[in-house]
Every structure is written in structure tokens, then in C-alpha cells.
Scaffold this motif. Structure first.
Motif, PDB file in Angstrom:
ATOM      1  N   HIS A 177      -5.513   0.427   6.246  1.00 20.68           N
ATOM      2  CA  HIS A 177      -5.008   1.356   7.278  1.00 20.68           C
ATOM      3  C   HIS A 177      -5.941   1.522   8.485  1.00 20.68           C
ATOM      4  CE1 HIS A 177      -7.541   4.144   5.083  1.00 20.68           C
ATOM      5  NE2 HIS A 177      -6.672   4.391   4.130  1.00 20.68           N
ATOM      6  N   HIS A 202       1.476   5.095  -2.150  1.00 20.05           N
ATOM      7  CA  HIS A 202       0.994   6.057  -3.148  1.00 20.05           C
ATOM      8  C   HIS A 202       2.219   6.728  -3.766  1.00 20.05           C
ATOM      9  CE1 HIS A 202      -3.206   5.838  -1.664  1.00 20.05           C
ATOM     10  NE2 HIS A 202      -2.605   5.576  -0.512  1.00 20.05           N
ATOM     11  N   LYS A 229      -9.224  -0.906  -5.241  1.00 21.63           N
ATOM     12  CA  LYS A 229      -9.436  -0.182  -3.991  1.00 21.63           C
ATOM     13  C   LYS A 229     -10.659   0.711  -4.140  1.00 21.63           C
ATOM     14  CE  LYS A 229      -7.158   2.839  -0.639  1.00 21.63           C
ATOM     15  NZ  LYS A 229      -6.082   3.814  -0.452  1.00 21.63           N
ATOM     16  N   ASP A 265       1.289   2.664   3.844  1.00 18.23           N
ATOM     17  CA  ASP A 265       0.429   3.717   3.303  1.00 18.23           C
ATOM     18  C   ASP A 265       1.279   4.963   3.015  1.00 18.23           C
ATOM     19  OD1 ASP A 265      -1.699   5.090   2.301  1.00 18.23           O
ATOM     20  OD2 ASP A 265      -2.691   5.437   4.215  1.00 18.23           O
ATOM     21  N   HIS A 317       0.864  -1.195   0.000  1.00 19.10           N
ATOM     22  CA  HIS A 317       0.000   0.000   0.000  1.00 19.10           C
ATOM     23  C   HIS A 317       0.897   1.241   0.000  1.00 19.10           C
ATOM     24  CE1 HIS A 317      -3.819   2.026   1.882  1.00 19.10           C
ATOM     25  NE2 HIS A 317      -3.137   2.895   1.143  1.00 19.10           N
TER      26      HIS A 317
HETATM   27 ZN    ZN Z   1      -3.514   4.913   1.150  1.00 19.70          ZN
END
Ligand code: ZN
Ligand code: DUC
Length: 556
Positions: free
Chosen positions: A250, A72, A162, A329, A70
Motif C-alpha cells: 500500500h 483483511h 507480512k 487493502d 491484500h
Molecule cells: Zn492491509
């Protein structure tokens, strides 16, 4: 070929370490043999040929390359975050050999292919580590569901999506969630869900603003634990009625985790993920001083929670097996940039003496959490932060008596490598130190003799040039030792006991902490076409609570 001749053809042998799998810490003396980028064998006294590189792990733990499922990276909505080059560089330096990032379908896009093409374009040739994509689905039209998703999973090797229950440009209502889960279930797609109650957050945010409560700390007030737990329960209910496996991303709220635990106890196929910031950091970090905007550095969603007992509950969930994966995350925004975290700081129109409309009175810059991009950098610190709380189950005592120790090394490997690989269709290839798997390997610093703190005189941990093992020294996380392009780390000042010393990606050394740092190259990483998930909590084809056996058949 006799075994000795075969051994001599190995490209790499790693000796004298303690190999950790998701179930065992193997005894010192068990060695890894690598050939053609794959783990070829595990054995004792492996024979080196003239061409074989031999690495002495000096008694250190050896774990599979981290799989951060996970992150970004270079998303359109994050102009000041990491690029593929800097984000994957940071991943490698923190012991990750695989990341799974996101490709976002924009709401106005009828098809998913536009986004996929664009996100492939950003990553291709720019990654230091292997990578895959999850698709963020925001416009689940009939064509997307019926024609495109089957191709996504079967042809493109993207086997996870997602969905957001919050955020205006991306959020989906319950009807869409229901229909997508039905489709995902039939295609064997893993569905990740960001669960927060959007309306609750919106109404609280409006009321906070009306009362002038827009400072950074109020971000954590605007998104209460109840917003997470209600949405989590709703997502689980949708998954139960559709009999679809989901992963709640998360997770930060103990009450929400309780819903997951109860669902798992009923054998529902519910997975959960948490992140180091929900294990280490509290909402007091969101407070800014009168003359700073420091709190913005810790704004993420769900927010950091208020009480140390909240952190403890998440650690307990991790130790008890409720969480399938721990990801970072990694969602960075540069702090000191008008399009980064500073977007939330409104500069005063007038300062003293400028003679503006307020008659020359000084005004403070005003913080507004509503304009601060959510997210924290963390791909490089995930493994060291978690490793810090581990004990060795194969050693008498193993260190588990230390107050801060929470999980065995085997569980560390399970949630940071093995499970994310299996959950996202990379089982058999990534996440385990077993023959046939990619030779993605992390060798840590040796840990004996016992750990001592680094004294001032020792200087910063990264400055040591001699090739000495440094596992006995503690390492302080600071922004200057990290490799992302972000100007801060939310974990500044936290001490950890170890750090990946060497990292191998498919048998090639790409990180050498004492000998040059990142020694791999941009472009080493390849796109991973993934298969379907091979891990399930609970069971499929269960009858939902209060439903008759076979009841779904009336509407499926
Ligand atoms: Zn995220
Ligand atoms: N929250 C999200 O929903 N996405 C990225 C970062 C964050 O904090």
C-alpha cells in the motif's frame, strides 16, 4: 478425438467479446472454451454441443477474474469488519475470483499453527471466491523460523508473509526484519512489508495530542510521507544486504516510490503495491465538521496524502511499471458502531441541562484519531475504479486522449490479476485467460456506442431489470449498490464507466449484475495451496552496493 468432437464437449463457450491478457487485446471473434472448470481452448468458431452453455459477450471486454492479493477479512482485531461471507460476496460482485487474506500470529503465540488453524476455521465453507492466506508474523522465534516456516511454505501452501514496521502489537525491529528476510529468501517466501517509521509517528502523535490536535484530520499529519519514505528506504536496504525479494505494500508517498524505482533500476528484487484510495482520494476527506465524524471514514494507514500531485505521481508509477500489483487493502470497519470507526468519538459526559459536573454547559463530542481503527473497504470497487482509467491499446486512438485515462487495458489486467497470481505462487492457475488456467472470467458491459452519463430519469444503475447491456451509462458508486456489510464506502459518489456484468468462478457463473446479482453460493470458494513466486523484479544474487563480490558468504 477430432477437434470438432472435442469442441462439442465444452461446458461453456464465450463468444463475441474482446479478450484482454496482460500483453494483448485480442480481436473480436476470438472465443473462450471452458471444460471442467478450466479454460480448455481459445479459438474461433468453437462448436457447441447440446450441453454447452453459450454466452454472447456482445462486444464487451473479457478479463481474467480479479486476484485481490491484500484483503483483511474477519481478523481478530476488526470485530466490525467483513466476515468471510460478506467480504467474499463483495469480492465476487466486484469481479474478483481470488482473494488473499491474512492470518495473524499474536505476539504471545510461540507457534504459527494456532493462528492458522483459527483463520482456516473462519474461512472454510464460508467463501464465495477462492482464497489463500498470507501469514502475519509477529513473533519470529527460532522455532518459528527454523521449524515452522519451512512447513508453512512446503506443506501448507502459504508462500508469503507480512511484516509490520509500525503498530505496537505487531511491529518488528530491524534485527528481526533482517533475520526473517534471510530465512524467507532461503525458503522462497515472498515478504510483504508495511513500511512506516513507527517512532516518528509516535512522537508526532504525542505532540499533536499535547496541543489538543486529535481531530480526524490530524491522522494524516501524524503519519507524514517522510515516515513512509524513510521506512521504505530502510526496508529496501535490508532487502539489498540480505538479497531477499520484498513487496512494499500500500504505497502512497511519491518519495517512497522513488526509492523503489531507484532500487529497481539497480535490478534489486523490490516489488511495490498501491491501492485505489491512493489513486483517487486526498486527505481533505479526513476533515470532520463541527457536528459530525465523517473524516473517520477515510482513516487508513499510510494516510491519504494532501496534494493532487501525490495522486498523479502514484498513477505515473503505475503507468511506468514501478508497481507490480494494485490491491484493495480492503480493511473495513463499520462507521456507526462503538467498536468501529466511532471508537474514536468520545461522547460528552454532559449535555445541556443534564446538570453534570460542568454545571449544565453543553459539550461537543470529541474526536480522537488515535482510537479510530485504520482501514477502508474497497474489494468491490477496486476493478471498476481502475478500469475507469484504461484505454484499449488495440484500437486506433483507444481513448488515451481522454484527460483522465492513465493505463492500457493490458496493464490493468497485469496489475489486478496476472501479476498478483504470479507473485504469490498462483501462476499457471489463476490470473490469465490461457488454456489450463482456472476459468475465472469477468465479462464487462459493452462500451459502444460511446459513454453517456445516466440521467435522473434512468434511475439507479442496479435497478434496471431488462437484460440490456448498460455499458453506455456511467455508474455511480454508492453504498447501496455494494455487497460488503459496511455502512459506507469512501468512494461514495464517484462515477465509473463500467462494472463487471458477469463473473465466472472455475466456469460457473457467480455474479450476474442484471439477473440476480450474486448467483454463486457461500462455500463455492476453496482454499488455494500456493507455490512459490514466479515473478521477480530485478535479479537475485546481486552484490549489494559497496559490498565485495561474495562478501555475504562470510556471514550467511
Ligand atoms: Zn492491509
Ligand atoms: N492500514 C493497515 O496497516 N492495515 C489495514 C488498513 C490500513 O489502513
Amino acid at each position: 478425438m477430432d477437434p470438432d468432437t472435442e469442441s462439442r464437449n465444452l461446458d461453456l463457450i464465450i463468444r463475441n467479446g474482446r479478450i484482454v491478457t496482460a500483453s494483448e487485446v485480442l480481436t473480436l471473434g476470438v472465443e473462450l472454451g471452458v471444460k471442467n472448470g478450466k479454460i480448455h481452448c481459445i479459438g474461433q468458431s468453437l462448436k457447441a454441443g447440446p450441453e454447452t452453455e453459450v454466452v454472447d459477450a456482445q462486444g464487451a471486454y473479457i478479463t481474467p477474474g480479479g486476484v485481490d492479493s491484500h484483503v483483511h477479512i474477519q481478523q481478530d482485531n476488526s470485530p466490525t469488519g467483513d466476515t468471510w461471507e460478506t467480504g467474499s460476496r463483495s469480492a465476487i460482485a466486484g469481479g474478483n475470483t481470488t482473494v488473499i487474506a491474512f492470518a495473524t500470529q499474536k505476539r504471545q503465540e510461540e507457534s504459527i499453527w494456532t493462528a492458522l488453524e483459527a483463520y482456516h476455521g473462519k474461512a472454510t465453507g464460508n467463501s464465495y471466491c477462492d482464497y489463500g492466506f498470507h501469514l502475519i508474523l509477529t513473533n519470529p522465534s527460532e522455532t518459528v523460523l527454523e521449524a515452522e516456516l519451512p512447513r508453512l511454505v512446503n506443506e501448507e501452501g502459504i508462500s508469503s508473509i507480512k511484516l509490520y514496521m509500525t503498530y505496537e502489537p505487531m511491529k518488528l525491529g530491524d534485527g528481526d526484519l533482517f533475520n526473517i528476510m534471510m530465512k524467507a529468501r532461503s525458503l522462497g517466501i515472498t515478504t510483504m512489508i508495511h513500511a512506516e517509521n513507527s517512532d516518528m509517528i509516535e512522537q508526532i502523535t504525542k505532540r499533536l495530542a499535547k496541543q489538543g490536535n486529535t481531530g480526524t484530520f490530524f491522522h494524516s499529519i501524524a503519519r507524514p510521507q517522510l515516515a513512509e519514505s524513510e521506512a521504505t528506504y530502510r526496508a529496501i536496504s535490508l532487502a539489498e544486504v540480505t538479497d531477499a525479494p520484498i513487496l512494499l505494500v500500500h504505497m502512497s508517498a511519491p518519495e517512497a516510490v522513488r526509492h523503489v524505482r531507484e532500487a529497481q533500476a539497480r535490478l534489486l528484487p523490490i516489488h511495490a503495491e498501491t491501492c485505489p484510495h491512493y489513486l483517487y482520494l486526498l486527505s481533505d476527506r479526513l476533515r470532520s465538521g463541527p457536528n459530525d465524524f465523517e473524516g473517520a471514514k477515510s482513516i487508513c494507514a499510510p494516510p491519504l496524502r494532501h496534494d493532487a500531485r501525490d495522486l498523479e505521481a502514484i498513477w505515473m508509477g503505475l503507468a511506468a511499471g514501478t508497481f507490480t500489483v494494485v490491491s484493495s487493502d480492503h480493511a473495513p470497519a463499520t462507521f456507526d458502531h462503538p467498536c468501529g470507526k466511532m471508537k474514536g468519538l468520545q461522547m460528552p459526559e454532559d449535555t445541556e441541562g443534564s446538570g453534570g459536573s460542568n454545571g449544565g454547559k453543553s459539550q461537543r463530542a470529541r474526536g480522537d484519531f488515535r482510537n479510530v481503527p485504520n482501514g477502508l473497504p474497497g474489494v468491490e470497487t477496486r476493478l471498476p475504479l481502475l478500469f475507469d482509467r484504461t484505454f484499449d491499446p488495440a484500437r486506433p486512438g483507444g481513448g488515451a486522449d481522454d484527460d483522465k485515462i492513465r493505463i492500457p487495458l493490458t496493464r490493468f489486467v497485469e496489475v489486478t490479476s496476472t501479476n498478483p497470481a504470479k507473485l504469490y505462487g498462483l501462476g499457471g492457475r489463476k490470473g490469465s485467460l490461457l488454456p489450463g488456467h482456472d476459468a475465472d472470467i469477468v465479462i464487462w458491459h459493452p462500451e459502444e456506442p460511446p459513454l453517456v452519463a445516466v440521467s435522473e430519469a434512468d434511475g439507479p444503475p442496479s435497478s434496471s431489470s431488462e437484460n440490456e447491456p448498460r455499458g453506455k451509462k456511467k455508474i455511480t458508486i454508492t453504498k447501496s449498490v455494494l455487497h460488503h456489510r459496511i455502512d459506507y464506502t469512501p468512494f461514495e459518489g464517484i462515477e465509473v464507466r463500467n462494472w463487471p456484468r458477469w463473473v465466472f468462478l472455475r466456469g460457473r457463473r457467480v455474479w450476474d449484475r442484471d439477473g440476480g446479482g450474486v448467483v454463486g453460493e457461500k462455500g463455492d470458494g476453496v482454499f488455494l495451496k500456493r507455490g512459490k513466486s514466479t515473478i521477480l523484479t530485478g535479479q537475485m544474487r546481486r552484490t549489494g552496493i559497496g559490498m565485495m563480490k561474495g562478501e555475504q558468504a562470510y556471514w550467511t
